[in-house]
Design a protein around this motif. Structure first.
Motif, PDB file in Angstrom:
ATOM      1  N   SER A  32       0.826  -1.211   0.000  1.00 22.59           N
ATOM      2  CA  SER A  32       0.000   0.000   0.000  1.00 22.59           C
ATOM      3  C   SER A  32       0.860   1.261   0.000  1.00 22.59           C
ATOM      4  N   GLN A  36       0.754   3.969  -2.986  1.00 13.65           N
ATOM      5  CA  GLN A  36       0.416   5.353  -2.662  1.00 13.65           C
ATOM      6  C   GLN A  36       1.507   6.303  -3.156  1.00 13.65           C
ATOM      7  N   LYS A  40       0.721   9.241  -5.651  1.00 16.39           N
ATOM      8  CA  LYS A  40       0.669  10.580  -5.074  1.00 16.39           C
ATOM      9  C   LYS A  40       2.035  11.159  -4.706  1.00 16.39           C
ATOM     10  N   GLY A  43       4.471   8.423   0.899  1.00 12.75           N
ATOM     11  CA  GLY A  43       4.230   7.099   1.461  1.00 12.75           C
ATOM     12  C   GLY A  43       5.486   6.334   1.785  1.00 12.75           C
TER      13      GLY A  43
END
Length: 244
Positions: A32, A36, A40, A43
């Motif tokens: 994840s 991410q 974006k 992360g």
């Protein structure tokens, strides 16, 4: 061409043919978190990015010369490959297609055959597969000539063109072809394939005295291009001294 680390990782993930979650798992990172970050830009930190680069075959700020890189695209888009070749600063990229003992019949066969890409500085070795989806219109399939050759990134290897008068290829038996497409070949095997054909000017293994070698660095690059290992060079030098 200037691209940042995130773009490098995105391109290499595309070229790896693996899902980002698989790459994250191989790097020992949170799936994840990596997803991410790819979406974006947040992360994971720089250490995690270094782990991703290592898994993707990057060492010392460029593609590692200690392995054969197997890259591919299934979208018809060759730009990720072009960006990575530019970024890795491999000088004088050469390339040619690999063929089995089944003679290629037409242009499409060449486009989907393994493309061997090689540079001497740094000594990078790449096997690239261009396998666009069957349903992708031909207008969406980028051709190697405009993307790599006409932009100056690479050139066709100067070997006798055996068909179509346009696309040089190295012909190998089916067992060797299957091994290459199965991602199993070593650096030594890549070099054996690369050096197994003759150029228009004669054998690729030219005599050392035909080449202007002005430094040890030039000699090392020449030896690497000829597929000569350090052990072989040492043996020849020692034997020469014994004869003297």
């Amino acid at each position: 061409m200037t691209i940042n680390e995130a773009e490098i990782i995105r391109d290499l993930i595309i070229l790896s043919g693996k899902a980002p979650s698989r790459i994250a798992e191989e790097a020992g990172l949170s799936r994840s978190g990596v997803l991410q970050w790819l979406k974006k830009g947040v992360g994971i930190g720089s250490r995690a990015q270094d782990k991703l680069l290592s898994v993707l075959g990057v060492s010392g700020g460029t593609l590692s010369s200690n392995r054969v890189h197997f890259l591919s695209v299934k979208s018809g888009d060759l730009l990720p490959l072009a960006r990575i070749l530019n970024w890795s600063e491999g000088h004088s990229y050469e390339m040619c297609y690999l063929s089995s003992n089944i003679r290629p019949k037409d242009f499409i066969d060449f486009q989907t055959a393994p493309l061997l890409i090689r540079s001497s500085r740094p000594p990078l070795k790449i096997v690239f597969r261009h396998t666009p989806p069957t349903l992708l219109p031909t207008t969406k399939i980028q051709q190697v000539d405009p993307v790599l050759v006409k932009t100056g990134i690479a050139k066709w290897r100067d070997i006798p063109k055996k068909t179509l008068d346009s696309w040089p290829f190295i012909k190998v038996d089916r067992a060797v072809y299957d091994k290459v497409t199965g991602r199993e070949i070593s650096i030594e095997e890549f070099d054996q394939i690369w050096n197994s054909v003759k150029t228009r000017d004669g054998d690729t293994k030219r005599e050392a005295e035909e080449i202007q070698l002005s430094s040890w660095e030039d000699f090392i690059y020449w030896a690497e291009e000829m597929g000569i290992s350090p052990e072989e060079a040492q043996k020849c030098i020692l034997e020469s001294h014994r004869k003297e």
